[in-house]
Design a protein around this motif. Structure first.
Motif, PDB file in Angstrom:
ATOM      1  N   GLN A   1       0.798  -1.170  -0.071  1.00 15.70           N
ATOM      2  CA  GLN A   1      -0.033   0.079   0.093  1.00 15.70           C
ATOM      3  C   GLN A   1       0.773   1.219   0.074  1.00 15.70           C
ATOM      4  OE1 GLN A   1      -3.102   0.524  -0.146  1.00 15.70           O
ATOM      5  NE2 GLN A   1      -4.218  -1.310   0.066  1.00 15.70           N
ATOM      6  N   VAL A   2       0.355   2.430  -0.564  1.00 13.83           N
ATOM      7  CA  VAL A   2       1.061   3.581  -0.529  1.00 13.83           C
ATOM      8  C   VAL A   2       0.062   4.628  -0.254  1.00 13.83           C
ATOM      9  CG1 VAL A   2       2.063   5.255  -2.297  1.00 13.83           C
ATOM     10  CG2 VAL A   2       2.795   2.778  -2.506  1.00 13.83           C
ATOM     11  N   GLN A   3       0.393   5.417   0.772  1.00 12.00           N
ATOM     12  CA  GLN A   3      -0.394   6.531   0.891  1.00 12.00           C
ATOM     13  C   GLN A   3       0.166   7.832   0.489  1.00 12.00           C
ATOM     14  OE1 GLN A   3       1.058   4.445   3.349  1.00 12.00           O
ATOM     15  NE2 GLN A   3      -0.726   3.082   2.979  1.00 12.00           N
ATOM     16  N   LEU A   4      -0.954   8.807  -0.187  1.00  9.25           N
ATOM     17  CA  LEU A   4      -0.669   9.797  -0.412  1.00  9.25           C
ATOM     18  C   LEU A   4      -1.298  10.795   0.146  1.00  9.25           C
ATOM     19  CD1 LEU A   4      -0.874   8.660  -4.130  1.00  9.25           C
ATOM     20  CD2 LEU A   4       1.212   9.225  -3.119  1.00  9.25           C
ATOM     21  N   VAL A   5      -0.583  11.958   0.541  1.00  7.42           N
ATOM     22  CA  VAL A   5      -1.276  13.211   1.157  1.00  7.42           C
ATOM     23  C   VAL A   5      -0.852  14.512   0.438  1.00  7.42           C
ATOM     24  CG1 VAL A   5      -1.262  14.577   3.246  1.00  7.42           C
ATOM     25  CG2 VAL A   5      -1.181  12.235   3.193  1.00  7.42           C
ATOM     26  N   ALA A   6      -1.965  14.928  -0.267  1.00  2.40           N
ATOM     27  CA  ALA A   6      -1.739  16.348  -1.192  1.00  2.40           C
ATOM     28  C   ALA A   6      -2.129  17.528  -0.074  1.00  2.40           C
ATOM     29  CB  ALA A   6      -2.728  15.873  -2.305  1.00  2.40           C
ATOM     30  N   SER A   7      -1.416  18.542  -0.547  1.00  2.00           N
ATOM     31  CA  SER A   7      -2.032  19.894   0.153  1.00  2.00           C
ATOM     32  C   SER A   7      -1.424  21.024  -1.026  1.00  2.00           C
ATOM     33  CB  SER A   7      -1.013  20.184   1.230  1.00  2.00           C
ATOM     34  OG  SER A   7       0.140  20.129   1.083  1.00  2.00           O
ATOM     35  N   GLY A   8      -2.111  22.374  -0.703  1.00  2.00           N
ATOM     36  CA  GLY A   8      -1.637  23.326  -1.272  1.00  2.00           C
ATOM     37  C   GLY A   8      -2.675  24.083  -1.992  1.00  2.00           C
ATOM     38  N   GLY A   9      -3.728  23.395  -2.392  1.00  2.00           N
ATOM     39  CA  GLY A   9      -4.806  24.144  -3.167  1.00  2.00           C
ATOM     40  C   GLY A   9      -5.281  25.541  -2.858  1.00  2.00           C
ATOM     41  N   GLY A  10      -6.239  26.180  -3.519  1.00  2.00           N
ATOM     42  CA  GLY A  10      -6.970  27.340  -2.962  1.00  2.00           C
ATOM     43  C   GLY A  10      -7.421  28.125  -4.164  1.00  2.00           C
ATOM     44  N   LEU A  11      -7.620  29.281  -3.795  1.00  2.00           N
ATOM     45  CA  LEU A  11      -8.242  30.306  -4.685  1.00  2.00           C
ATOM     46  C   LEU A  11      -7.261  31.337  -5.115  1.00  2.00           C
ATOM     47  CD1 LEU A  11     -10.528  31.779  -6.263  1.00  2.00           C
ATOM     48  CD2 LEU A  11     -11.206  32.890  -3.767  1.00  2.00           C
TER      49      LEU A  11
END
Length: 115
Positions: A1-11
């Motif tokens: 298993q691989v876990q991915l955590v994404a961040s950084g989106g916005g307006l």
């Protein structure tokens, strides 16, 4: 298993910049590709950019010259630097990990380009 955590989106306003981050953890070995896909309302998910474990990159024509995918100093950390953003870049962006016979997705992060 691989876990991915994404961040950084916005307006962001048209012409602005954002940087997305994706941190991968788990069973990561051998050759693999990490990338960013996006899906706008009513459209199919499409590849935005990808980078292999060897460092080769690939970009959608629509983002060439504006977006840059890179790897961070920490292992299995990938960035997507998005410059000169356009309203048509508005979508949910997903981080993806692909290895031989397997593929994993992170949670989506919303990017909205609007004045």
């Amino acid at each position: 298993q691989v876990q991915l955590v994404a961040s950084g989106g916005g307006l962001v306003q048209p012409g602005g910049s954002l940087r997305l981050s994706c941190a991968a953890s788990g069973s990561i070995f051998g050759t693999y590709t990490m990338g960013w896909y996006r899906q706008a309302p009513g459209k199919q998910r499409e590849l935005v950019a990808s980078i292999t474990s060897g460092g080769s990159t690939n970009y959608a024509d629509s983002v060439k010259g504006r977006f840059t995918i890179s790897r961070g100093n920490a292992p299995k950390l990938v960035y997507l630097q998005m410059n000169s953003l356009k309203p048509e870049d508005t979508a949910v962006y997903y981080c993806n990990f692909q290895g031989p016979g397997r593929s994993y997705w992170g949670q989506g992060t919303q990017v909205t380009v609007s004045s």
